[in-house]
Design a protein around this motif. Structure first.
Motif, short mmCIF file in Angstrom:
data_model
loop_
_atom_site.label_atom_id
_atom_site.label_comp_id
_atom_site.label_asym_id
_atom_site.label_seq_id
_atom_site.Cartn_x
_atom_site.Cartn_y
_atom_site.Cartn_z
N GLU A 162 0.85 -1.32 0.20
CA GLU A 162 0.05 -0.03 -0.05
C GLU A 162 0.84 1.24 -0.08
OE1 GLU A 162 -2.89 -0.09 3.07
OE2 GLU A 162 -3.45 -2.22 2.49
N ASP A 163 2.11 1.13 0.34
CA ASP A 163 3.16 2.23 0.35
C ASP A 163 3.93 2.01 -0.84
OD1 ASP A 163 1.97 3.17 3.00
OD2 ASP A 163 3.13 1.59 3.80
N LYS A 164 4.79 3.41 -1.16
CA LYS A 164 5.75 3.25 -2.21
C LYS A 164 7.02 2.35 -1.68
CE LYS A 164 7.17 7.35 -3.29
NZ LYS A 164 8.00 8.65 -3.39
N ALA A 165 7.32 1.57 -2.85
CA ALA A 165 8.49 0.56 -2.58
C ALA A 165 9.86 1.33 -3.19
CB ALA A 165 8.24 -0.50 -3.32
N ILE A 166 10.90 1.26 -2.22
CA ILE A 166 12.18 1.96 -2.89
C ILE A 166 13.19 0.62 -2.82
CG2 ILE A 166 13.74 3.54 -2.24
CD1 ILE A 166 11.71 5.11 -0.93
N VAL A 167 13.60 0.48 -3.77
CA VAL A 167 14.95 -0.50 -3.89
C VAL A 167 15.86 -0.01 -4.56
CG1 VAL A 167 15.25 -2.67 -5.18
CG2 VAL A 167 12.75 -1.84 -4.90
N LEU A 168 17.19 -0.40 -3.80
CA LEU A 168 18.48 0.05 -4.24
C LEU A 168 19.04 -1.04 -5.01
CD1 LEU A 168 20.94 2.04 -3.87
CD2 LEU A 168 21.63 0.32 -1.75
N ILE A 169 19.49 -0.89 -6.05
CA ILE A 169 20.02 -1.87 -7.21
C ILE A 169 21.47 -1.76 -7.60
CG2 ILE A 169 19.41 -3.08 -9.39
CD1 ILE A 169 16.54 -2.07 -9.36
N SER A 170 21.97 -2.66 -7.74
CA SER A 170 23.55 -2.64 -8.26
C SER A 170 23.35 -3.62 -9.49
CB SER A 170 24.57 -3.11 -7.34
OG SER A 170 25.71 -3.00 -7.82
N ILE A 171 23.85 -3.22 -10.69
CA ILE A 171 23.96 -4.10 -11.83
C ILE A 171 25.44 -4.21 -12.34
CG2 ILE A 171 23.22 -4.17 -14.07
CD1 ILE A 171 21.07 -2.57 -13.55
N ASN A 172 25.99 -5.38 -12.52
CA ASN A 172 27.36 -5.41 -13.01
C ASN A 172 26.82 -5.94 -14.63
OD1 ASN A 172 29.57 -6.52 -14.18
ND2 ASN A 172 30.03 -8.01 -12.83
N ILE A 173 27.26 -5.08 -15.40
CA ILE A 173 26.61 -5.31 -16.89
C ILE A 173 27.71 -6.10 -17.70
CG2 ILE A 173 25.19 -3.22 -17.30
CD1 ILE A 173 27.65 -1.64 -18.33
N ASP A 174 28.79 -6.29 -17.08
CA ASP A 174 29.74 -7.17 -17.85
C ASP A 174 29.72 -8.61 -17.43
OD1 ASP A 174 30.85 -5.04 -19.56
OD2 ASP A 174 32.60 -4.94 -18.41
N ALA A 175 28.76 -9.07 -16.65
CA ALA A 175 28.67 -10.36 -16.16
C ALA A 175 28.31 -11.37 -17.25
CB ALA A 175 27.70 -10.36 -15.09
#
Length: 178
Positions: A162-175
């Protein structure tokens, strides 16, 4: 590479005089001044002595400007809106093949239906509740939980709270893909 200015900057930050560094290294003040003004190129051994006197790793003196710490202020971040403005993606930082972003999903907002792209992702849910799905696996994720996946496999996330979801995302694009 500007080793001289780097040495001068560190020396001044540590409030050391050229004379003090000369005493710590056994090098002359004149030679150190030439180094700081980029008028001479010291050997690796000499740089190691200077680094020791400044109490920094030798490698730090050899970093190029684009290899040093990068700071992105909050008001300088790029952000993009998706899902009719219900999902906001802020680019927090990028270093080589690693990207970090902050994603805010309004209640009911979701990523595109099962999308895929290169890389690996690690997520940390700061607040809210998410339903996540990849292949035949799914889970409900709560604030404080984390999860990861290979992004080349179709994946999906939806704010089911029911509330805003806040996600911290780290992406390794060379994987590797698999």
């Amino acid at each position: 590479m500007d080793i001289g200015n780097t040495i001068r900057s560190i020396r001044k930050k540590k409030q050391l005089s050229i004379q003090q560094v000369a005493e710590l290294t056994g090098l002359s003040q004149g030679f150190l001044s030439q180094v700081e003004n980029n008028k001479t190129s010291p050997s690796i051994s000499t740089l190691d002595h200077i680094a020791g006197a400044l109490n920094v790793p030798l490698a730090f003196l050899l970093l190029k400007n684009d290899e040093r710490m990068q700071i992105l202020r909050k008001d300088e971040r790029r952000h993009t809106l998706y899902s009719g403005g219900k999902m906001k993606v802020e680019q927090l930082s990028e270093r080589g093949s690693v990207k970090m972003m902050l994603v805010e999903l309004e209640p009911g907002a979701s990523t595109a239906e099962e999308h895929a792209h290169a890389g690996e992702e690690i997520h940390f849910l700061l607040s809210g509740t998410l339903y996540v799905e990849q292949g035949d696996e799914s889970a409900t994720i709560y604030a404080g939980d984390s999860f990861s996946w290979k992004a080349c496999m179709p994946h999906y996330a939806k704010n089911i709270g029911e509330d805003k979801a806040i996600v911290l995302i780290s992406i390794n694009i060379d994987a590797p893909l698999i």
